[in-house]
Design a protein around this motif. Structure first.
Motif, PDB file in Angstrom:
ATOM      1  N   VAL A  35      -6.971 -19.053 -33.991  1.00 52.13           N
ATOM      2  CA  VAL A  35      -7.326 -17.858 -33.227  1.00 52.13           C
ATOM      3  C   VAL A  35      -8.441 -17.131 -33.958  1.00 52.13           C
ATOM      4  O   VAL A  35      -8.237 -16.631 -35.069  1.00 52.13           O
ATOM      5  N   THR A  36      -9.624 -17.082 -33.385  1.00 51.08           N
ATOM      6  CA  THR A  36     -10.695 -16.306 -34.010  1.00 51.08           C
ATOM      7  C   THR A  36     -10.488 -14.829 -33.688  1.00 51.08           C
ATOM      8  O   THR A  36      -9.980 -14.477 -32.623  1.00 51.08           O
ATOM      9  N   GLY A  37     -10.852 -13.978 -34.619  1.00 51.18           N
ATOM     10  CA  GLY A  37     -10.539 -12.561 -34.441  1.00 51.18           C
ATOM     11  C   GLY A  37      -9.046 -12.375 -34.305  1.00 51.18           C
ATOM     12  O   GLY A  37      -8.572 -11.575 -33.498  1.00 51.18           O
ATOM     13  N   GLY A  38      -8.309 -13.122 -35.144  1.00 50.33           N
ATOM     14  CA  GLY A  38      -6.868 -13.258 -34.916  1.00 50.33           C
ATOM     15  C   GLY A  38      -5.963 -12.320 -35.679  1.00 50.33           C
ATOM     16  O   GLY A  38      -4.751 -12.524 -35.688  1.00 50.33           O
ATOM     17  N   THR A  39      -6.523 -11.272 -36.300  1.00 45.28           N
ATOM     18  CA  THR A  39      -5.682 -10.410 -37.143  1.00 45.28           C
ATOM     19  C   THR A  39      -5.546  -8.988 -36.629  1.00 45.28           C
ATOM     20  O   THR A  39      -4.797  -8.196 -37.200  1.00 45.28           O
ATOM     21  N   LYS A  40      -6.267  -8.637 -35.562  1.00 44.94           N
ATOM     22  CA  LYS A  40      -6.194  -7.286 -35.027  1.00 44.94           C
ATOM     23  C   LYS A  40      -6.100  -7.331 -33.507  1.00 44.94           C
ATOM     24  O   LYS A  40      -6.541  -8.280 -32.873  1.00 44.94           O
ATOM     25  N   GLY A  41      -5.529  -6.279 -32.939  1.00 43.62           N
ATOM     26  CA  GLY A  41      -5.539  -6.097 -31.495  1.00 43.62           C
ATOM     27  C   GLY A  41      -5.032  -7.286 -30.712  1.00 43.62           C
ATOM     28  O   GLY A  41      -3.933  -7.806 -30.964  1.00 43.62           O
ATOM     29  N   ILE A  42      -5.823  -7.743 -29.753  1.00 43.48           N
ATOM     30  CA  ILE A  42      -5.437  -8.867 -28.912  1.00 43.48           C
ATOM     31  C   ILE A  42      -5.194 -10.106 -29.756  1.00 43.48           C
ATOM     32  O   ILE A  42      -4.218 -10.836 -29.547  1.00 43.48           O
ATOM     33  N   GLY A  43      -6.074 -10.356 -30.717  1.00 48.69           N
ATOM     34  CA  GLY A  43      -5.932 -11.548 -31.550  1.00 48.69           C
ATOM     35  C   GLY A  43      -4.640 -11.569 -32.327  1.00 48.69           C
ATOM     36  O   GLY A  43      -3.996 -12.618 -32.454  1.00 48.69           O
ATOM     37  N   ASN A  85     -11.343 -15.684 -29.492  1.00 53.32           N
ATOM     38  CA  ASN A  85     -11.035 -14.273 -29.251  1.00 53.32           C
ATOM     39  C   ASN A  85     -12.004 -13.317 -29.942  1.00 53.32           C
ATOM     40  O   ASN A  85     -12.086 -12.156 -29.554  1.00 53.32           O
ATOM     41  N   ALA A  86     -12.732 -13.770 -30.947  1.00 51.28           N
ATOM     42  CA  ALA A  86     -13.648 -12.875 -31.657  1.00 51.28           C
ATOM     43  C   ALA A  86     -14.636 -12.258 -30.678  1.00 51.28           C
ATOM     44  O   ALA A  86     -15.213 -12.958 -29.841  1.00 51.28           O
ATOM     45  N   GLY A  87     -14.826 -10.953 -30.770  1.00 52.64           N
ATOM     46  CA  GLY A  87     -15.732 -10.303 -29.831  1.00 52.64           C
ATOM     47  C   GLY A  87     -16.206  -8.948 -30.320  1.00 52.64           C
ATOM     48  O   GLY A  87     -15.557  -8.305 -31.145  1.00 52.64           O
ATOM     49  N   VAL A  88     -17.346  -8.533 -29.793  1.00 52.52           N
ATOM     50  CA  VAL A  88     -17.905  -7.213 -30.091  1.00 52.52           C
ATOM     51  C   VAL A  88     -18.403  -6.595 -28.798  1.00 52.52           C
ATOM     52  O   VAL A  88     -18.681  -7.295 -27.811  1.00 52.52           O
ATOM     53  N   SER A  89     -18.536  -5.277 -28.821  1.00 51.97           N
ATOM     54  CA  SER A  89     -19.008  -4.558 -27.637  1.00 51.97           C
ATOM     55  C   SER A  89     -19.861  -3.377 -28.062  1.00 51.97           C
ATOM     56  O   SER A  89     -19.506  -2.655 -28.999  1.00 51.97           O
ATOM     57  N   VAL A  90     -20.980  -3.196 -27.387  1.00 52.32           N
ATOM     58  CA  VAL A  90     -21.851  -2.038 -27.589  1.00 52.32           C
ATOM     59  C   VAL A  90     -22.153  -1.447 -26.217  1.00 52.32           C
ATOM     60  O   VAL A  90     -22.476  -2.176 -25.279  1.00 52.32           O
ATOM     61  N   SER A  91     -22.049  -0.125 -26.106  1.00 53.92           N
ATOM     62  CA  SER A  91     -22.248   0.529 -24.818  1.00 53.92           C
ATOM     63  C   SER A  91     -23.567   1.301 -24.807  1.00 53.92           C
ATOM     64  O   SER A  91     -23.830   2.114 -25.687  1.00 53.92           O
ATOM     65  N   ALA A  92     -24.386   1.008 -23.795  1.00 53.74           N
ATOM     66  CA  ALA A  92     -25.650   1.730 -23.602  1.00 53.74           C
ATOM     67  C   ALA A  92     -26.232   1.307 -22.272  1.00 53.74           C
ATOM     68  O   ALA A  92     -26.027   0.179 -21.817  1.00 53.74           O
ATOM     69  N   PRO A  93     -26.990   2.197 -21.605  1.00 56.33           N
ATOM     70  CA  PRO A  93     -27.696   1.760 -20.397  1.00 56.33           C
ATOM     71  C   PRO A  93     -28.740   0.716 -20.764  1.00 56.33           C
ATOM     72  O   PRO A  93     -29.167   0.628 -21.921  1.00 56.33           O
ATOM     73  N   LEU A 149     -24.340 -11.387 -27.573  1.00 56.98           N
ATOM     74  CA  LEU A 149     -24.470 -12.774 -27.125  1.00 56.98           C
ATOM     75  C   LEU A 149     -24.043 -13.747 -28.221  1.00 56.98           C
ATOM     76  O   LEU A 149     -23.352 -14.736 -27.953  1.00 56.98           O
ATOM     77  N   GLU A 150     -24.440 -13.465 -29.452  1.00 52.03           N
ATOM     78  CA  GLU A 150     -24.139 -14.383 -30.552  1.00 52.03           C
ATOM     79  C   GLU A 150     -22.647 -14.454 -30.844  1.00 52.03           C
ATOM     80  O   GLU A 150     -22.086 -15.538 -31.047  1.00 52.03           O
ATOM     81  N   VAL A 151     -21.979 -13.311 -30.888  1.00 46.93           N
ATOM     82  CA  VAL A 151     -20.543 -13.316 -31.204  1.00 46.93           C
ATOM     83  C   VAL A 151     -19.724 -13.781 -30.007  1.00 46.93           C
ATOM     84  O   VAL A 151     -18.891 -14.691 -30.111  1.00 46.93           O
ATOM     85  N   ASN A 152     -19.937 -13.171 -28.851  1.00 47.77           N
ATOM     86  CA  ASN A 152     -19.066 -13.419 -27.699  1.00 47.77           C
ATOM     87  C   ASN A 152     -19.310 -14.752 -27.005  1.00 47.77           C
ATOM     88  O   ASN A 152     -18.376 -15.355 -26.472  1.00 47.77           O
ATOM     89  N   ALA A 153     -20.556 -15.215 -27.020  1.00 46.24           N
ATOM     90  CA  ALA A 153     -20.884 -16.464 -26.311  1.00 46.24           C
ATOM     91  C   ALA A 153     -21.191 -17.605 -27.273  1.00 46.24           C
ATOM     92  O   ALA A 153     -20.539 -18.647 -27.234  1.00 46.24           O
ATOM     93  N   THR A 154     -22.166 -17.396 -28.166  1.00 47.61           N
ATOM     94  CA  THR A 154     -22.505 -18.468 -29.106  1.00 47.61           C
ATOM     95  C   THR A 154     -21.339 -18.780 -30.029  1.00 47.61           C
ATOM     96  O   THR A 154     -21.089 -19.948 -30.355  1.00 47.61           O
TER      97      THR A 154
END
Length: 230
Positions: free
Chosen positions: A8-16, A61-69, A82-87
């Protein structure tokens, strides 16, 4: 059922963490990876960590999010998502796929988002990356069709995690609303009317990863109470 190796990537917090715990409680051997263990965007690191393992279940499961128009989204923020969530999902999937095909068994599940099915303001990089991640799973599914390997995705609405908490805080800061009212506004974006709990996502992942789920391939399970019917 024999013990499986679940990564599980990103497997130690939250959903992971919820996903890792669910598989461990079912008797599987779980490798819960955090960024300090594996940078999913580093091709050499992914190969070194995953390439030699006999992985039965991979959860991207590893993922990041940034909010902006869009007009305020920086290129570095766009590329990071793109690199974390897709690549990252691509590199980890590629690292385990040959072994799974050689053994004729395996489950790949990517934690995407309802953002993979729709567009919402201020989420250009995140939405694009989650669309890409789901597209990756569909392509892998097409390539492994008829084998013992499957590739699917789960697409939850907002989940009660640190990432969502930061979103709520940003909304409160911009609008002047209380965090309670800001959470209610986020929860109201789906018919569910509340935030998902991490364990609900973990259930869906475990379902797709079950040995009995071999006929489910190239699919997305949307967890939002019925707003998106995919």
């Amino acid at each position: 059922m024999n013990e499986r190796l679940v990564v599980v990537t990103g497997g130690t917090k939250g959903i992971g963490a919820a996903i890792s715990r669910r598989f461990a409680e079912a008797g599987d051997k779980v490798m819960a990876l955090r960024r300090a263990d594996l940078d999913v965007t580093d091709e050499d690191a992914v190969h070194e960590v995953l390439g030699q393992l006999e992985v039965d279940v991979l959860v991207n499961n590893a993922g990041v999010s940034v909010s902006a128009p869009v007009h305020r989204t920086s290129l570095p923020d766009w590329l990071t998502q793109l690199e974390v969530n897709a690549t990252g999902a691509f590199l980890c999937t590629r690292a385990v796929l040959a072994g799974m095909r050689g053994r004729d068994r395996g489950r790949i599940v990517t934690v995407a988002s309802t953002a993979a099915h729709e567009g919402r303001p201020y989420t250009a990089g995140y939405t694009a990356s989650k669309h890409a991640a789901v597209g990756l799973m569909r392509t892998v599914a097409a390539e492994v069709a008829g084998t013992g390997v499957t590739a699917n995705a789960v697409c939850p609405t907002f989940v009660r995690t640190d990432m969502t908490a930061r979103t709520i805080q940003r909304i409160a800061g911009v609008t002047g609303k209380s965090e309670q009212d800001s959470e209610a506004a986020v929860a109201g974006l789906s018919p569910l009317g509340r935030l998902l709990e991490p364990d609900e996502v973990a259930f869906a992942v475990a379902f797709l990863a079950a040995p009995e789920a071999g006929a489910i391939n190239g699919q997305t399970i949307v967890l939002d109470g019925g707003g998106i019917q995919a």
